[in-house]
Design a protein around this motif. Sequence first.
Motif, PDB file in Angstrom:
ATOM      1  N   ARG A 110      41.607  14.634  29.191  1.00  0.00           N
ATOM      2  CA  ARG A 110      40.594  15.627  29.558  1.00  0.00           C
ATOM      3  C   ARG A 110      40.459  15.735  31.073  1.00  0.00           C
ATOM      4  N   ILE A 111      40.730  14.642  31.811  1.00  0.00           N
ATOM      5  CA  ILE A 111      40.731  14.729  33.275  1.00  0.00           C
ATOM      6  C   ILE A 111      41.849  15.656  33.734  1.00  0.00           C
ATOM      7  N   GLN A 112      43.021  15.519  33.131  1.00  0.00           N
ATOM      8  CA  GLN A 112      44.137  16.398  33.497  1.00  0.00           C
ATOM      9  C   GLN A 112      43.790  17.857  33.231  1.00  0.00           C
ATOM     10  N   GLN A 113      43.191  18.133  32.083  1.00  0.00           N
ATOM     11  CA  GLN A 113      42.816  19.505  31.760  1.00  0.00           C
ATOM     12  C   GLN A 113      41.766  20.034  32.724  1.00  0.00           C
ATOM     13  N   MET A 114      40.809  19.194  33.112  1.00  0.00           N
ATOM     14  CA  MET A 114      39.775  19.647  34.048  1.00  0.00           C
ATOM     15  C   MET A 114      40.365  19.919  35.429  1.00  0.00           C
ATOM     16  N   GLU A 115      41.277  19.058  35.897  1.00  0.00           N
ATOM     17  CA  GLU A 115      41.902  19.321  37.191  1.00  0.00           C
ATOM     18  C   GLU A 115      42.740  20.600  37.125  1.00  0.00           C
ATOM     19  N   ALA A 116      43.411  20.823  36.011  1.00  0.00           N
ATOM     20  CA  ALA A 116      44.154  22.073  35.843  1.00  0.00           C
ATOM     21  C   ALA A 116      43.199  23.264  35.886  1.00  0.00           C
ATOM     22  N   GLY A 117      42.017  23.117  35.281  1.00  0.00           N
ATOM     23  CA  GLY A 117      41.020  24.184  35.312  1.00  0.00           C
ATOM     24  C   GLY A 117      40.532  24.483  36.718  1.00  0.00           C
ATOM     25  N   ILE A 118      40.338  23.441  37.534  1.00  0.00           N
ATOM     26  CA  ILE A 118      39.943  23.635  38.928  1.00  0.00           C
ATOM     27  C   ILE A 118      41.008  24.429  39.672  1.00  0.00           C
ATOM     28  N   VAL A 119      42.278  24.089  39.443  1.00  0.00           N
ATOM     29  CA  VAL A 119      43.381  24.809  40.086  1.00  0.00           C
ATOM     30  C   VAL A 119      43.419  26.262  39.615  1.00  0.00           C
ATOM     31  N   VAL A 120      43.222  26.487  38.327  1.00  0.00           N
ATOM     32  CA  VAL A 120      43.205  27.854  37.790  1.00  0.00           C
ATOM     33  C   VAL A 120      42.102  28.670  38.463  1.00  0.00           C
ATOM     34  N   HIS A 121      40.924  28.073  38.627  1.00  0.00           N
ATOM     35  CA  HIS A 121      39.811  28.776  39.272  1.00  0.00           C
ATOM     36  C   HIS A 121      40.209  29.242  40.665  1.00  0.00           C
ATOM     37  N   HIS A 122      40.816  28.341  41.452  1.00  0.00           N
ATOM     38  CA  HIS A 122      41.205  28.707  42.810  1.00  0.00           C
ATOM     39  C   HIS A 122      42.331  29.744  42.818  1.00  0.00           C
ATOM     40  N   LEU A 123      43.210  29.679  41.842  1.00  0.00           N
ATOM     41  CA  LEU A 123      44.295  30.657  41.765  1.00  0.00           C
ATOM     42  C   LEU A 123      43.738  32.058  41.517  1.00  0.00           C
ATOM     43  N   LEU A 124      42.784  32.174  40.602  1.00  0.00           N
ATOM     44  CA  LEU A 124      42.182  33.478  40.313  1.00  0.00           C
ATOM     45  C   LEU A 124      41.423  34.010  41.517  1.00  0.00           C
ATOM     46  N   LEU A 125      40.725  33.115  42.229  1.00  0.00           N
ATOM     47  CA  LEU A 125      40.007  33.529  43.429  1.00  0.00           C
ATOM     48  C   LEU A 125      40.990  33.978  44.512  1.00  0.00           C
ATOM     49  N   ALA A 126      42.087  33.242  44.673  1.00  0.00           N
ATOM     50  CA  ALA A 126      43.102  33.603  45.658  1.00  0.00           C
ATOM     51  C   ALA A 126      43.723  34.955  45.323  1.00  0.00           C
ATOM     52  N   ALA A 127      43.997  35.193  44.044  1.00  0.00           N
ATOM     53  CA  ALA A 127      44.559  36.490  43.633  1.00  0.00           C
ATOM     54  C   ALA A 127      43.594  37.617  43.966  1.00  0.00           C
ATOM     55  N   PHE A 128      42.306  37.375  43.773  1.00  0.00           N
ATOM     56  CA  PHE A 128      41.288  38.390  44.084  1.00  0.00           C
ATOM     57  C   PHE A 128      41.322  38.761  45.560  1.00  0.00           C
ATOM     58  N   THR A 129      41.491  37.776  46.440  1.00  0.00           N
ATOM     59  CA  THR A 129      41.527  38.061  47.875  1.00  0.00           C
ATOM     60  C   THR A 129      42.759  38.871  48.261  1.00  0.00           C
ATOM     61  N   CYS A 130      43.753  38.923  47.375  1.00  0.00           N
ATOM     62  CA  CYS A 130      44.957  39.728  47.611  1.00  0.00           C
ATOM     63  C   CYS A 130      44.905  41.060  46.868  1.00  0.00           C
ATOM     64  N   GLY A 131      43.749  41.382  46.276  1.00  0.00           N
ATOM     65  CA  GLY A 131      43.616  42.631  45.538  1.00  0.00           C
ATOM     66  C   GLY A 131      44.264  42.602  44.174  1.00  0.00           C
ATOM     67  N   MET A 132      44.471  41.413  43.620  1.00  0.00           N
ATOM     68  CA  MET A 132      45.130  41.281  42.318  1.00  0.00           C
ATOM     69  C   MET A 132      44.238  40.525  41.330  1.00  0.00           C
ATOM     70  N   GLY A 133      44.673  40.467  40.107  1.00  0.00           N
ATOM     71  CA  GLY A 133      43.955  39.745  39.061  1.00  0.00           C
ATOM     72  C   GLY A 133      44.898  38.880  38.264  1.00  0.00           C
ATOM     73  N   GLY A 134      44.338  37.891  37.574  1.00  0.00           N
ATOM     74  CA  GLY A 134      45.138  37.004  36.744  1.00  0.00           C
ATOM     75  C   GLY A 134      44.513  36.807  35.382  1.00  0.00           C
ATOM     76  N   HIS A 135      45.330  36.419  34.427  1.00  0.00           N
ATOM     77  CA  HIS A 135      44.851  36.202  33.061  1.00  0.00           C
ATOM     78  C   HIS A 135      45.359  34.853  32.554  1.00  0.00           C
ATOM     79  N   PRO A 136      44.504  33.820  32.551  1.00  0.00           N
ATOM     80  CA  PRO A 136      44.935  32.503  32.044  1.00  0.00           C
ATOM     81  C   PRO A 136      45.288  32.582  30.561  1.00  0.00           C
ATOM     82  N   LEU A 137      46.430  31.969  30.198  1.00  0.00           N
ATOM     83  CA  LEU A 137      46.926  32.040  28.825  1.00  0.00           C
ATOM     84  C   LEU A 137      47.365  30.664  28.341  1.00  0.00           C
TER      85      LEU A 137
END
Length: 537
Positions: free
Chosen positions: A468-495
């Motif tokens: 569950r620690i691994q999954q939570m750290e992956a979730g933190i990374v996903v959050h930052h990835l989506l935020l980074a995509a937003f700053t580039c005018g793009m969007g992401g869809h976690p799957l």
Amino acid sequence: MSLENFLYRLHFDTENSRPSDLEVDWGDAPLTYKLYRGLPVIPLPGDVPLSLVDQTVSQEMSLPQLGAWLWYSYGLIQISQSFLTTTTADAGSESFLPLVTNRRPVPSGGGLYPSELYVYLKLSTIPSGLYHYDVAHHRLVQLREGNFDHVLSRALDGSCPVHACFGVAFVSIYFWKNFFKYDEFSYRLQGLDAGVLLGQLQEMANQLGVTTAVHYQFLDRAMNALLGLSADQESVYAVVPLSLQTDGERHSHSPAQWTERGEKTAIELIRELPEQKHVHVHVMRSKRMRQYPALLQMNEAAMQESTHAFTRYSDQLESKWPRRSDERILLPRSQKPNYDLAQYCRERFSPEVDFIRRKTDQNQVARIMEMTMSALSYGNDLGNNLEVAWSRISLFVSIHQVEGIQDGAYAYEPLEHALYPIVYGDFRARLQDGMTLDNVNLYQVPLCFHVVGKRDHLINQLGYRGYRIQQMEAGIVVHHLLLAAFTCGMGGHPLLGFDVENCDDLYNLETEEKTCLIQIPVGHYRPRARFQGGLHG
């Protein structure tokens, strides 16, 4: 039940982690938020700011600032109405079904939000004590009144100076909230969902000038008892102290600075807890709940009963980062972009069939990569070696038609800020064929990211808590990835509906004993038509 087989099914045999004949009883679906009855409440100001620029906490967090932090972290910020298009097989005619959703600042698997948010607060504006954030009414529900510094400090084995914090946040998982739909597969989703929320809590704290650190290790039963949680329904996954310390103080109070202390047990702390004044009665709406013994068994196996069970992830790199080839693409460094997190929260969108082809360049890729992996520089109780964190969680990407980069599958090396090619080619068809649902058109996507982690799910070092620690750290990374995509005018869809072995083979991950944890296609999109209104005051 074999726990190893259970985790294997969750990751590599997802079709069998959910009964094929399962019919989701939407008429008896639980609420996506927890409601307490008969407890004292403190309303939070409804006039939350529409911008978070220059919203810095100075001497003490005010009640409006607390309300904004909670609301933009996990509140109901919008209501949205759109339409689902359905086509009848016989006539080929289309019909439209209305879809009304309550939107939050962060994504969640199926929009079910299994996490709940609790806070321990010591502010002059409200009584000190433990509270539940009532998402539905934007208010605090008081669970216990009083000072619990000593209990919390001991439950964390003294790794955090709780007395110097003005508050502590607790992220829990309420098992039934997404088990009703995803059955045992919900266990994988729950860790990721908690991690995305942790990422948002940290980002909001940074916006307000608040210092945070994530504690993954604590005496579980003591924390649950302190909050009045029933362990067969809900359990705390992470603890996040909040302070207004300076940078120097923050480093000196790093949660990784453990020293030898006497053993403390959850049973001892529970015995010392004062009796609760109120009976905690809560509502989740479901009347017919199935049993989830596998989730409870995993939760039990992950619990820490004594502080002697606490451990840091090894500060020694287990192996040098493998050089896959002599070729590499050094990416341009970029300044941290200016953005309003409140705007991101309002405009966040997970494209599906909405992706469109548009120019993408190397600078955008560089920014997304750099911002995403900077997420792992956060304070935590696993250790403070960033290179070790990058060995736990890494980032790979399949690229198509990006200016300055040849089509292919790449590994990102954050220390060098470089892409290393693994294999060249157009892999859109391969990735599309690996999707279990045809809800995302990968042919329109220039970037398909994969967050990668160790194949043993950290169990060798951290036991079953490691998963569950691994999954939570992956979730933190996903959050930052989506935020980074937003700053580039793009969007992401976690799957999670993708062929893991197919992607592992694409990146040749098995030789490194790693595996893909989640897939996030990122690109430009055209938002679908929908009616949308904010819920701020």
